[in-house]
Design an enzyme around this catalytic site. Sequence first.
Site, PDB file in Angstrom:
ATOM      1  N   GLU A  62       0.836  -1.201   0.000  1.00  0.00           N
ATOM      2  CA  GLU A  62       0.000   0.000   0.000  1.00  0.00           C
ATOM      3  C   GLU A  62       0.871   1.252   0.000  1.00  0.00           C
ATOM      4  O   GLU A  62       0.613   2.213  -0.732  1.00  0.00           O
ATOM      5  CB  GLU A  62      -0.907  -0.011   1.229  1.00  0.00           C
ATOM      6  CG  GLU A  62      -1.826   1.193   1.347  1.00  0.00           C
ATOM      7  CD  GLU A  62      -2.570   1.213   2.677  1.00  0.00           C
ATOM      8  OE1 GLU A  62      -3.208   2.240   2.965  1.00  0.00           O
ATOM      9  OE2 GLU A  62      -2.498   0.211   3.425  1.00  0.00           O
ATOM     10  N   ASP A  66       1.005   3.880  -3.119  1.00  0.00           N
ATOM     11  CA  ASP A  66       0.723   5.292  -2.912  1.00  0.00           C
ATOM     12  C   ASP A  66       1.798   6.153  -3.585  1.00  0.00           C
ATOM     13  O   ASP A  66       1.496   7.142  -4.257  1.00  0.00           O
ATOM     14  CB  ASP A  66       0.663   5.584  -1.409  1.00  0.00           C
ATOM     15  CG  ASP A  66       0.517   7.056  -1.105  1.00  0.00           C
ATOM     16  OD1 ASP A  66      -0.484   7.662  -1.505  1.00  0.00           O
ATOM     17  OD2 ASP A  66       1.426   7.631  -0.458  1.00  0.00           O
ATOM     18  N   ASN A 131      -7.292   1.290   0.167  1.00  0.00           N
ATOM     19  CA  ASN A 131      -6.043   0.675   0.635  1.00  0.00           C
ATOM     20  C   ASN A 131      -5.596  -0.443  -0.296  1.00  0.00           C
ATOM     21  O   ASN A 131      -4.420  -0.529  -0.665  1.00  0.00           O
ATOM     22  CB  ASN A 131      -6.226   0.125   2.054  1.00  0.00           C
ATOM     23  CG  ASN A 131      -6.443   1.211   3.085  1.00  0.00           C
ATOM     24  OD1 ASN A 131      -6.196   2.382   2.819  1.00  0.00           O
ATOM     25  ND2 ASN A 131      -6.915   0.839   4.255  1.00  0.00           N
ATOM     26  N   GLU A 134      -4.348   0.765  -3.705  1.00  0.00           N
ATOM     27  CA  GLU A 134      -2.954   1.192  -3.635  1.00  0.00           C
ATOM     28  C   GLU A 134      -2.011  -0.009  -3.564  1.00  0.00           C
ATOM     29  O   GLU A 134      -0.944  -0.013  -4.192  1.00  0.00           O
ATOM     30  CB  GLU A 134      -2.737   2.095  -2.423  1.00  0.00           C
ATOM     31  CG  GLU A 134      -3.352   3.475  -2.580  1.00  0.00           C
ATOM     32  CD  GLU A 134      -3.154   4.338  -1.348  1.00  0.00           C
ATOM     33  OE1 GLU A 134      -2.887   5.542  -1.505  1.00  0.00           O
ATOM     34  OE2 GLU A 134      -3.262   3.813  -0.216  1.00  0.00           O
TER      35      GLU A 134
END
EC number: 3.1.26.3
Length: 246
Positions: A62, A66, A131, A134
């Site tokens: 994650e 990101d 979440n 990502e």
Amino acid sequence: MRLIRKIFTKSRSPEDGIFFDTIEKILGFAPITLDIYRKAFTHRSSNKTDENGNSINYERLEFLGDAMLSAVIAGYLFGKAPYGDEGYLTKMRSKIVSREHLNELGKDLNLIQFIESKVPVHHFGDNIHGNVFESLVGAIYLDRGYVYCEKFIQKRVIVPYVDIARLEGKVISYKSLVIEWCQKEKRLFHYDIFDDNGIDGQRLFGVRLSIDDKVIAKARATSKKKAEEKASQRAYFAFQEKMDKK
């Protein structure tokens, strides 16, 4: 892609085959290392560890996803908005990769169907969708590299959702908007937060937003932050004409 499928088909289990086919449809290309994608959907409640005792879950992916989303979106905006300064580009990127938008992307792809968890899915909040979106991006980067990662983001984020003219007018935080307006107009504001168990016993947070000692808006939500944002949105609509002239 056909070679990857042929190699994978020889050794895959029926369960792996279903997962492979479904992930391939979402990605638009064949995954190489399927375990990376399984990790992208493994919740920490599964309590899995590797041979060194390190936790196996999607949180590190994650983090990586990101960063990759930010990099690809930043590159896109840099080319598409040559007139924008650093502040403009940062604000536009924030709108595209906002938690709300990422949650919508995760829902649209139904990524929650892949979650491996000891916690019932319906107990998760909305952020689980963003979440795992990502973490999926992070998995793509590890599995296929930057080019394929960029290709996926272009297909699933930029092409269907990024309209610069529309995004310029999009509000990403009503609370920030209300606070900025109150400070500019020298108005006193206060968020009064209190527990609210609700009718069904679920723990909620109630918020009363006062401006110049007058309650302007009330809201309830499952977190203080969400309740404040919801109350701020209602306050914005109450003062929209004045705020839009700021």
